[in-house]
Enzyme design. Structure first.
Site, PDB file in Angstrom:
ATOM      1  N   ASN A  13     100.838  55.493 -47.057  1.00  0.00           N
ATOM      2  CA  ASN A  13      99.383  55.400 -46.925  1.00  0.00           C
ATOM      3  C   ASN A  13      98.794  56.769 -46.636  1.00  0.00           C
ATOM      4  O   ASN A  13      99.450  57.620 -46.010  1.00  0.00           O
ATOM      5  CB  ASN A  13      98.980  54.474 -45.763  1.00  0.00           C
ATOM      6  CG  ASN A  13      99.290  53.027 -46.024  1.00  0.00           C
ATOM      7  OD1 ASN A  13      99.205  52.549 -47.151  1.00  0.00           O
ATOM      8  ND2 ASN A  13      99.660  52.308 -44.972  1.00  0.00           N
ATOM      9  N   GLY A  41     101.639  55.625 -43.359  1.00  0.00           N
ATOM     10  CA  GLY A  41     102.369  54.490 -43.913  1.00  0.00           C
ATOM     11  C   GLY A  41     103.670  54.343 -43.148  1.00  0.00           C
ATOM     12  O   GLY A  41     104.398  55.318 -42.959  1.00  0.00           O
ATOM     13  N   GLY A  43     106.551  53.059 -43.828  1.00  0.00           N
ATOM     14  CA  GLY A  43     107.761  53.458 -44.535  1.00  0.00           C
ATOM     15  C   GLY A  43     107.910  54.966 -44.598  1.00  0.00           C
ATOM     16  O   GLY A  43     108.970  55.518 -44.291  1.00  0.00           O
ATOM     17  N   ASN A 187     107.117  45.052 -31.319  1.00  0.00           N
ATOM     18  CA  ASN A 187     106.480  45.275 -30.027  1.00  0.00           C
ATOM     19  C   ASN A 187     106.220  43.929 -29.361  1.00  0.00           C
ATOM     20  O   ASN A 187     106.457  42.870 -29.955  1.00  0.00           O
ATOM     21  CB  ASN A 187     105.209  46.126 -30.158  1.00  0.00           C
ATOM     22  CG  ASN A 187     104.106  45.457 -30.963  1.00  0.00           C
ATOM     23  OD1 ASN A 187     103.988  44.226 -30.997  1.00  0.00           O
ATOM     24  ND2 ASN A 187     103.286  46.261 -31.624  1.00  0.00           N
ATOM     25  N   ASP A 251     107.117  54.300 -35.093  1.00  0.00           N
ATOM     26  CA  ASP A 251     107.934  54.714 -36.241  1.00  0.00           C
ATOM     27  C   ASP A 251     109.021  55.696 -35.821  1.00  0.00           C
ATOM     28  O   ASP A 251     110.150  55.636 -36.315  1.00  0.00           O
ATOM     29  CB  ASP A 251     107.029  55.323 -37.312  1.00  0.00           C
ATOM     30  CG  ASP A 251     106.047  54.304 -37.874  1.00  0.00           C
ATOM     31  OD1 ASP A 251     106.423  53.126 -37.983  1.00  0.00           O
ATOM     32  OD2 ASP A 251     104.904  54.687 -38.191  1.00  0.00           O
ATOM     33  N   GLY A 287      98.249  62.290 -34.439  1.00  0.00           N
ATOM     34  CA  GLY A 287      98.638  62.080 -35.825  1.00  0.00           C
ATOM     35  C   GLY A 287      99.853  61.193 -35.968  1.00  0.00           C
ATOM     36  O   GLY A 287     100.519  60.841 -34.986  1.00  0.00           O
TER      37      GLY A 287
END
Length: 317
Positions: A13, A41, A43, A187, A251, A287
């Site tokens: 994304n 994104g 992934g 989560n 992530d 970020g």
């Protein structure tokens, strides 16, 4: 030197972020900062995180034939991720995430999936050769994740599923995907959504393990994570940091966990502790991909003098 091979099937994304003095209520308008564009994104984030943490990484996904898609592919390639499995489609734009970030790092995210909705598990068997783990999330179709998980299991590759974002109404297809996984990472909100009536994250983690997945890790924000194996429950407290932006923290957590647990051969508790360190470092920076830590940073945080490290508690189920 690479420390293992990780295959990621997931989303790419373009993130459009704005910081606000507080998160808005429904129907409320709040003035924020200028919009910041950044690669994201789940992934792509997890693929780049695993690469920075020392893994050889290949990403399978889809972008549109537009400027955002070209930027995302080029950025990942520059970061050392193999993007030969990222297809380009003219039938839809690259995915976009609209992110609102509050002063304490909490966020609200809305996703337009675009090309991510067209991801399929193409050419995956060849890519899985020599891999230690397949890392999955839910910003691409569950059918693609299930096909990928089946291919990984046939190849003897561990499947680590980050069941996020959780569908509004989780169904039997997601339950089957969970049962095809070796580790489930969610989560506490996602855990409660998967097992309604289990508000306590430890109870939810045990209930999720009982669905048939061997190991479950439930992250609980500033309180760390709960890790449940075959016969025990471990609470790993978080590493204290001044949170700036939590967008990439989950992530980074998943990437470090997958690498440590599979390629690194760490036990469940150690892998979870390393993952907590990676997540903490990401939360301390703004970020998504810009916040992802390197392996030496994680090692340095973990080498903090024992008096400053969090205690780990463990008990049997």
């Amino acid at each position: 030197m690479t420390l293992g091979k990780i295959i990621v099937l997931g989303s790419l994304n373009m993130d459009l972020s704005i910081r606000v003095p507080r998160l808005p209520r429904p129907g409320e308008t709040i003035a924020g900062t200028d919009v910041v564009r950044g690669a994201g994104g789940k992934g792509a984030n997890q693929a780049l995180a695993a690469r920075r943490l020392g893994a050889q990484v290949a990403l399978v996904g889809m972008v549109g034939a537009d400027q955002f898609g070209a930027e995302l592919r080029d950025g990942l390639a520059a970061g050392g991720v193999d993007v030969s499995g990222v297809g380009v489609t003219a039938d839809g734009p690259t995915g976009v995430a609209l992110i609102v970030v509050g002063p304490d790092g909490d966020n609200m995210i809305t996703i337009s999936p675009g090309a991510n909705a067209k991801v399929v598990a193409r050419d995956l068997r060849a890519r899985l050769e020599g891999a230690h783990a397949l890392l999955l999330q839910l910003e691409v179709p569950i059918a693609a994740c299930r096909a990928a998980a089946d291919a990984a299991r046939s190849a003897g590759v561990s499947v680590v599923l980050n069941a996020a974002p959780l569908p509004e109404r989780p169904g039997a297809d997601l339950t089957e995907l969970i049962r095809r996984s070796d580790v489930l990472v969610v989560n506490e909100t996602e855990a409660a959504g998967l097992v309604p009536g289990r508000a306590d994250p430890t109870d939810a983690a045990v209930a999720l393990r009982d669905l048939g997945v061997p190991e479950v890790v439930v992250t609980i924000g500033e309180h760390g994570a709960i890790a449940v194996g075959a016969n025990d429950v471990t609470h790993v407290p978080a590493f204290p940091v001044d949170a700036v932006d939590a967008v990439g923290a989950g992530d980074a957590f998943c990437a470090e966990f997958a690498l440590a647990r599979t390629a690194g051969g760490a036990d469940l508790r150690t892998a979870t502790r390393r993952a907590c360190a990676a997540g903490a470092l990401a939360a301390a920076r703004p970020g998504a991909q810009t916040s992802l830590p390197r392996r030496d940073e994680v090692d340095r945080l973990l080498s903090t003098p024992a008096s400053r490290l969090p205690e780990v508690s463990e008990h049997a189920t």
